[in-house]
Scaffold this motif. Structure first.
Motif, PDB file in Angstrom:
ATOM      1  N   ASN A   1       0.844  -1.196   0.000  1.00  0.00           N
ATOM      2  CA  ASN A   1       0.000   0.000   0.000  1.00  0.00           C
ATOM      3  C   ASN A   1       0.883   1.251   0.000  1.00  0.00           C
ATOM      4  O   ASN A   1       0.976   1.954   1.003  1.00  0.00           O
ATOM      5  CB  ASN A   1      -0.915   0.017   1.222  1.00  0.00           C
ATOM      6  CG  ASN A   1      -1.847  -1.173   1.266  1.00  0.00           C
ATOM      7  OD1 ASN A   1      -2.920  -1.159   0.689  1.00  0.00           O
ATOM      8  ND2 ASN A   1      -1.409  -2.228   1.976  1.00  0.00           N
ATOM      9  N   PRO A   2       1.567   1.509  -1.107  1.00  0.00           N
ATOM     10  CA  PRO A   2       2.560   2.599  -1.115  1.00  0.00           C
ATOM     11  C   PRO A   2       1.958   3.988  -1.245  1.00  0.00           C
ATOM     12  O   PRO A   2       2.679   4.971  -1.225  1.00  0.00           O
ATOM     13  CB  PRO A   2       3.408   2.270  -2.339  1.00  0.00           C
ATOM     14  CG  PRO A   2       2.433   1.591  -3.263  1.00  0.00           C
ATOM     15  CD  PRO A   2       1.510   0.799  -2.397  1.00  0.00           C
ATOM     16  N   GLY A   3       0.647   4.115  -1.395  1.00  0.00           N
ATOM     17  CA  GLY A   3       0.047   5.422  -1.615  1.00  0.00           C
ATOM     18  C   GLY A   3       0.348   6.386  -0.485  1.00  0.00           C
ATOM     19  O   GLY A   3       0.270   6.036   0.686  1.00  0.00           O
ATOM     20  N   ILE A   4       0.701   7.612  -0.833  1.00  0.00           N
ATOM     21  CA  ILE A   4       1.061   8.614   0.159  1.00  0.00           C
ATOM     22  C   ILE A   4       0.085   9.787   0.028  1.00  0.00           C
ATOM     23  O   ILE A   4      -0.089  10.351  -1.054  1.00  0.00           O
ATOM     24  CB  ILE A   4       2.496   9.108  -0.047  1.00  0.00           C
ATOM     25  CG1 ILE A   4       3.477   7.932   0.117  1.00  0.00           C
ATOM     26  CG2 ILE A   4       2.835  10.224   0.939  1.00  0.00           C
ATOM     27  CD1 ILE A   4       4.907   8.310  -0.168  1.00  0.00           C
ATOM     28  N   SER A   5      -0.549  10.147   1.137  1.00  0.00           N
ATOM     29  CA  SER A   5      -1.456  11.283   1.141  1.00  0.00           C
ATOM     30  C   SER A   5      -0.665  12.554   1.409  1.00  0.00           C
ATOM     31  O   SER A   5       0.517  12.527   1.729  1.00  0.00           O
ATOM     32  CB  SER A   5      -2.517  11.089   2.222  1.00  0.00           C
ATOM     33  OG  SER A   5      -1.915  11.108   3.506  1.00  0.00           O
ATOM     34  N   ASP A   6      -1.337  13.674   1.285  1.00  0.00           N
ATOM     35  CA  ASP A   6      -0.695  14.942   1.638  1.00  0.00           C
ATOM     36  C   ASP A   6      -0.382  14.950   3.125  1.00  0.00           C
ATOM     37  O   ASP A   6      -1.152  14.431   3.942  1.00  0.00           O
ATOM     38  CB  ASP A   6      -1.620  16.110   1.307  1.00  0.00           C
ATOM     39  CG  ASP A   6      -1.795  16.303  -0.192  1.00  0.00           C
ATOM     40  OD1 ASP A   6      -0.882  15.897  -0.944  1.00  0.00           O
ATOM     41  OD2 ASP A   6      -2.844  16.840  -0.597  1.00  0.00           O
ATOM     42  N   PRO A   7       0.767  15.531   3.518  1.00  0.00           N
ATOM     43  CA  PRO A   7       1.111  15.564   4.941  1.00  0.00           C
ATOM     44  C   PRO A   7       0.069  16.341   5.734  1.00  0.00           C
ATOM     45  O   PRO A   7      -0.375  17.411   5.312  1.00  0.00           O
ATOM     46  CB  PRO A   7       2.479  16.254   4.971  1.00  0.00           C
ATOM     47  CG  PRO A   7       2.561  16.989   3.677  1.00  0.00           C
ATOM     48  CD  PRO A   7       1.780  16.193   2.689  1.00  0.00           C
ATOM     49  N   SER A   8      -0.323  15.794   6.869  1.00  0.00           N
ATOM     50  CA  SER A   8      -1.347  16.408   7.708  1.00  0.00           C
ATOM     51  C   SER A   8      -0.857  16.484   9.141  1.00  0.00           C
ATOM     52  O   SER A   8      -0.176  15.570   9.618  1.00  0.00           O
ATOM     53  CB  SER A   8      -2.640  15.583   7.657  1.00  0.00           C
ATOM     54  OG  SER A   8      -3.112  15.465   6.334  1.00  0.00           O
ATOM     55  N   PRO A   9      -1.187  17.551   9.858  1.00  0.00           N
ATOM     56  CA  PRO A   9      -0.755  17.659  11.258  1.00  0.00           C
ATOM     57  C   PRO A   9      -1.671  16.868  12.178  1.00  0.00           C
ATOM     58  O   PRO A   9      -2.882  16.784  11.968  1.00  0.00           O
ATOM     59  CB  PRO A   9      -0.868  19.158  11.529  1.00  0.00           C
ATOM     60  CG  PRO A   9      -1.971  19.622  10.631  1.00  0.00           C
ATOM     61  CD  PRO A   9      -1.880  18.776   9.394  1.00  0.00           C
ATOM     62  N   ARG A  10      -1.086  16.256  13.193  1.00  0.00           N
ATOM     63  CA  ARG A  10      -1.877  15.638  14.255  1.00  0.00           C
ATOM     64  C   ARG A  10      -1.158  15.886  15.575  1.00  0.00           C
ATOM     65  O   ARG A  10      -0.100  15.300  15.828  1.00  0.00           O
ATOM     66  CB  ARG A  10      -2.079  14.140  14.050  1.00  0.00           C
ATOM     67  CG  ARG A  10      -2.767  13.487  15.257  1.00  0.00           C
ATOM     68  CD  ARG A  10      -2.966  11.996  15.109  1.00  0.00           C
ATOM     69  NE  ARG A  10      -4.062  11.679  14.208  1.00  0.00           N
ATOM     70  CZ  ARG A  10      -4.476  10.440  13.947  1.00  0.00           C
ATOM     71  NH1 ARG A  10      -3.854   9.407  14.509  1.00  0.00           N
ATOM     72  NH2 ARG A  10      -5.484  10.228  13.110  1.00  0.00           N
ATOM     73  N   ALA A  11      -1.731  16.735  16.384  1.00  0.00           N
ATOM     74  CA  ALA A  11      -1.191  16.943  17.725  1.00  0.00           C
ATOM     75  C   ALA A  11      -1.716  15.833  18.609  1.00  0.00           C
ATOM     76  O   ALA A  11      -2.931  15.650  18.742  1.00  0.00           O
ATOM     77  CB  ALA A  11      -1.616  18.300  18.264  1.00  0.00           C
ATOM     78  N   ILE A  12      -0.789  15.049  19.148  1.00  0.00           N
ATOM     79  CA  ILE A  12      -1.196  13.976  20.043  1.00  0.00           C
ATOM     80  C   ILE A  12      -1.934  14.575  21.240  1.00  0.00           C
ATOM     81  O   ILE A  12      -1.587  15.636  21.749  1.00  0.00           O
ATOM     82  CB  ILE A  12       0.040  13.181  20.501  1.00  0.00           C
ATOM     83  CG1 ILE A  12       0.671  12.489  19.290  1.00  0.00           C
ATOM     84  CG2 ILE A  12      -0.312  12.173  21.573  1.00  0.00           C
ATOM     85  CD1 ILE A  12      -0.234  11.546  18.535  1.00  0.00           C
ATOM     86  N   THR A  13      -2.981  13.879  21.661  1.00  0.00           N
ATOM     87  CA  THR A  13      -3.773  14.356  22.793  1.00  0.00           C
ATOM     88  C   THR A  13      -2.845  14.789  23.919  1.00  0.00           C
ATOM     89  O   THR A  13      -2.063  13.986  24.429  1.00  0.00           O
ATOM     90  CB  THR A  13      -4.710  13.245  23.290  1.00  0.00           C
ATOM     91  OG1 THR A  13      -5.498  12.781  22.196  1.00  0.00           O
ATOM     92  CG2 THR A  13      -5.608  13.759  24.391  1.00  0.00           C
ATOM     93  N   PRO A  14      -2.880  16.067  24.293  1.00  0.00           N
ATOM     94  CA  PRO A  14      -1.889  16.551  25.269  1.00  0.00           C
ATOM     95  C   PRO A  14      -2.120  15.963  26.648  1.00  0.00           C
ATOM     96  O   PRO A  14      -3.266  15.812  27.093  1.00  0.00           O
ATOM     97  CB  PRO A  14      -2.117  18.066  25.276  1.00  0.00           C
ATOM     98  CG  PRO A  14      -3.517  18.247  24.808  1.00  0.00           C
ATOM     99  CD  PRO A  14      -3.785  17.137  23.840  1.00  0.00           C
ATOM    100  N   PRO A  15      -1.035  15.626  27.340  1.00  0.00           N
ATOM    101  CA  PRO A  15      -1.194  15.108  28.699  1.00  0.00           C
ATOM    102  C   PRO A  15      -1.675  16.218  29.620  1.00  0.00           C
ATOM    103  O   PRO A  15      -1.188  17.337  29.579  1.00  0.00           O
ATOM    104  CB  PRO A  15       0.220  14.653  29.070  1.00  0.00           C
ATOM    105  CG  PRO A  15       1.112  15.497  28.226  1.00  0.00           C
ATOM    106  CD  PRO A  15       0.370  15.745  26.948  1.00  0.00           C
TER     107      PRO A  15
END
Length: 805
Positions: free
Chosen positions: A83-97
């Protein structure tokens, strides 16, 4: 950290775990449920933990509603190729502690500090050892496919290492999991944390944890998922073998209990530990405010078979240090108690050590007594405080770049139980009352939770603008000798976020650390908040002992990389992680002589002694009297002390602590020895010399004894070649050996004579002789040496025929 709202009157009213009335009610409920147990008495190292101040045992419920799966890491990694398909880079801030407002104990509640303990002593100017190995871990890259190419902040830096026999390093971050060998070479492809846990039904897993258990050779993993939903969950995984690329048993366990209101739906910040009985994952449970601390206690033996059987303890309030109850990594194959350390108050320098006792199937959770760390309090750090240089960052909102989050003083990284004591790390704001910078500190406790010593890595002159050193996100490891490696991130207004550590030797003065080492310097400024206003770093790191020798150390820390495409969430800033292996100053294994015994003698009749000039074989046993394993031990018998012409080195392999291993060696006793004189056999090993003493026998013995062996081949129809070996099986060297006679039937060989030099006892020399004949039935060999002759005749059968057309 994202400070939760002050918990108004509720928090103030929960200064204690329970009022007197509610304690009685709880105890009655526990007794009724058959869950009340007598605490285990402690050893002489400290008084019984919790014997005073009305320490309470926490009620638990059976683990239920588990979703399980079996995955194979290598098979998951192959999905990238499929599954080599690459999407556009997207930000994800991990749920902050989340964090909480600290809760002070009631006046007089905390036990007085041990003023005899040495803490935070200014360090001597002694260098820490340099890294023996260092290499890149896992960097700021998108989630491995298949799936969306998310970039995450922060990484939540953690990883673990296996013994040299496995030769694997396993890095587990919020974006991906990666396997490398111990030189840094990647093995296979990355697997995203999302894809690894997906078979359990986990949605958006975060806060990865990993440990390597050296006693059962298993990788233990943890995390949380499904945040702020009714399915908020705790994740536990265990490898089926020592290979991190193999198969795992995975489990998703509900973090909510039946009595939880619907708003209680956020299991936050898992903390992983284990001992021989249990794997423990503690969490902080939230609604819109902190609810309680919870610990999932799983029977370890059943977990290794792919079954979860355990108890879920809930209800530990902030007033009883229920926030960030970090379980210990227990370096002991026999310790039955699991210890959990929790910071309570910065101003008061207070903490508690909770315990899990009982049996593997019926654990008992006991809340610890409020204790005080000597040396005074500090300021609770938090928010964007850590300075950095401008680098390539745009100056916003002022001429200096956005500062970085410091974390708080709660115990966020690994707790260690080693040699009967407990170590924990934390970040502190200094000085107390008027913070100008952060430092990192560690504390050592006895098994009754009393402070033995503690140390800090601190630049007391540092401010946010003067280039002084700030430090945060520390983690600790302790080896078999009680040496310490203390890893951290380092920050300064004239530099970039860097990876560092400091070392403490077991011979160093109490409460001290050696000079800090920056083993991977930051490369650029770091400003990436994905629009939140929080420039997150951390949220933790990991430092551990190499299970090969239980002596050398590894640490994985975060650092700021050069800014680079792609732009994600409006930023090109990039974080990275970097591994370092650090050798202890001295080995943790100690080899001593066990017994040396006589096996064979060359002189006849044998008299059970090593006579001067005699060639003997002895059995030399080595014992490891140290605290760590002696790995790949090779012994070389030295030619000294009355020992001549020793045989080849021998491999003793790995010698466990307390174990004894023996190997045979052959040598000639020096003919110049006198009866009764001491023979000292010295075995040189990779951990130093080991010596054995024998007494020379009463009678000189031995001499030169040369024997021959040979083989014949046809080199042409009219030529035979003999390969001749002359061996000295005697006890003294044969000097000036000459091969003077070589006859195949009646044909003399050439070239003759041949000089073979000196042949020592146990050695041999080979040569060739040619005979101009097509065959023969006897081979005669002979020659001379200083002081004697040798000869032999043997029947042979060889006939060299012309090659058929």
């Amino acid at each position: 950290m994202n400070h939760s709202k002050p918990q108004d009157k509720k928090l103030g009213n929960q200064k204690r775990l329970l009022s007197q009335t509610s304690r009685v009610a709880l105890l009655l409920a526990v007794l009724a449920a058959g869950l009340f147990f007598t605490t285990k008495p402690y050893s002489a190292e400290g008084k019984k933990l919790g014997a005073t101040q009305g320490v309470v045992q926490v009620q638990g419920v059976p683990v239920e509603g588990v979703t399980s799966a079996v995955v194979n890491f290598e098979e998951l990694a192959k999905q990238q190729a499929l599954n080599p398909g690459i999407s556009d880079p997207s930000p994800r801030a991990i749920t902050p502690p989340k964090t909480i407002v600290e809760v002070e104990g009631e006046p007089g509640e905390a036990e007085a500090p041990n003023q005899a303990a040495q803490v935070d002593v200014p360090s001597p100017l002694i260098p820490s050892p340099a890294p023996a190995t260092n290499f890149a871990g896992l960097n700021d890259i998108p989630f491995a496919p298949p799936g969306t190419a998310f970039f995450t902040i922060p990484p939540d830096t953690t990883g673990a290492v296996a013994p040299d026999s496995v030769n694997r390093v396993f890095t587990t971050l919020n974006n991906n999991y990666r396997i490398q060998d111990k030189t840094g070479t990647q093995i296979g492809s990355d697997v995203s944390m999302t894809n690894f846990w997906a078979p359990t039904g986990a949605v958006s897993p975060f806060d990865p944890r990993v440990q390597y258990d050296p006693y059962n050779d298993r990788w233990i993993l943890a995390g949380v998922s499904n945040a702020q939903t009714a399915n908020t969950s705790i994740l536990i995984g265990i490898s089926q073998t020592s290979d991190p690329g193999g198969s795992y048993f995975l489990f998703r366990i509900p973090a909510r209990i039946v009595s939880d209101p619907a708003a209680v739906n956020f299991a936050d910040f898992p903390m992983l530990g284990f001992n021989k009985n249990w794997v423990v994952v503690s969490i902080n449970m939230f609604s819109n405010v902190f609810v309680d601390g919870r610990s999932l206690v799983i029977d370890y033996a059943t977990l290794r078979t792919g079954v979860t059987s355990g108890t879920y303890f809930t209800g530990v309030s902030a007033a009883n240090a229920g926030f960030c109850m970090h379980p210990a990594t227990t370096y002991s194959a026999t310790e039955n108690t699991e210890y959990l350390v929790a910071h309570q108050s910065s101003a008061g320098a207070t903490y508690r050590v909770h315990t899990i006792t009982g049996t593997a199937a019926a654990p008992v959770f006991t809340i610890g007594v409020l204790k005080t760390r000597p040396g005074g309090g500090w300021v609770q750090p938090g928010g964007n405080q850590l300075p950095q240089a401008l680098g390539t960052c745009a100056p916003s909102p002022s001429p200096t770049p956005m500062r970085m989050e410091s974390g708080d003083a709660f115990v966020r990284s690994n707790v260690v139980f080693r040699n009967g004591t407990i170590y924990y790390p934390q970040t502190v704001g200094l000085p107390a009352g008027a913070m100008t910078h952060t430092a990192v500190q560690w504390t050592q406790l006895d098994n009754a939770a009393n402070v033995l010593q503690g140390g800090r890595v601190d630049d007391p002159t540092a401010t946010a603008t003067n280039g002084g050193k700030w430090r945060a996100y520390s983690s600790i490891a302790v080896n078999a000798n009680n040496d310490v490696l203390f890893g951290f991130s380092a920050f300064a207004s004239d530099g970039f976020a860097s990876a560092g550590y400091t070392y403490r030797d077991h011979t160093d003065a109490a409460g001290t650390m050696r000079d800090p080492v920056i083993y991977k310097a930051g490369e650029d400024c770091y400003s990436k908040d994905f629009g939140s206003g929080r420039n997150r770093w951390g949220d933790y790191s990991h430092t551990m002992v190499d299970p090969t020798d239980d002596c050398s150390f590894w640490t994985i820390q975060e650092y700021a990389k050069l800014q680079a495409p792609p732009t994600v969430g409006g930023s090109t800033s990039k974080w990275g992680t970097w591994w370092a292996r650090v050798n202890a100053v001295s080995s943790c294994a100690t080899l001593v002589a066990a017994t040396g015994s006589l096996v064979t003698e060359s002189c006849v009749p044998a008299n059970g002694q090593i006579d001067p000039g005699e060639r003997v074989t002895v059995h030399l046993q080595v014992t490891n009297s140290g605290l760590g394993p002696a790995v790949n031990v090779v012994g070389t018998l030295q030619s000294s002390g009355g020992v001549l012409y020793p045989s080849a080195p021998q491999n003793y392999g790995t010698i466990a602590p307390g174990a004894t291993v023996g190997r045979d060696f052959t040598f000639t006793a020096d003919p110049a020895l006198t009866p009764g004189q001491m023979i000292t056999a010295t075995l040189q090993t990779n951990l130093g010399p080991v010596t054995y003493n024998f007494t020379a026998g009463p009678a000189p013995c031995g001499g030169v004894r040369l024997v021959t062996s040979s083989s014949l081949t046809c080199t042409s129809p009219s030529n035979v070649q003999a390969t001749v070996t002359v061996s000295n099986i005697g006890t003294l060297p044969a000097a000036n050996v000459m091969l003077t006679t070589a006859m195949l039937g009646s044909t003399s060989g050439t070239p003759l004579p041949q000089s073979l030099g000196t042949i020592n006892p146990g050695a041999n020399v080979g040569t060739t002789v040619n005979f101009a004949t097509s065959g023969g039935s006897t081979l005669t060999l002979g020659g001379t040496f200083t002081g004697g002759t040798f000869n032999s005749t043997k029947r042979v059968s060889i006939s060299c025929s012309p090659t058929s057309p």
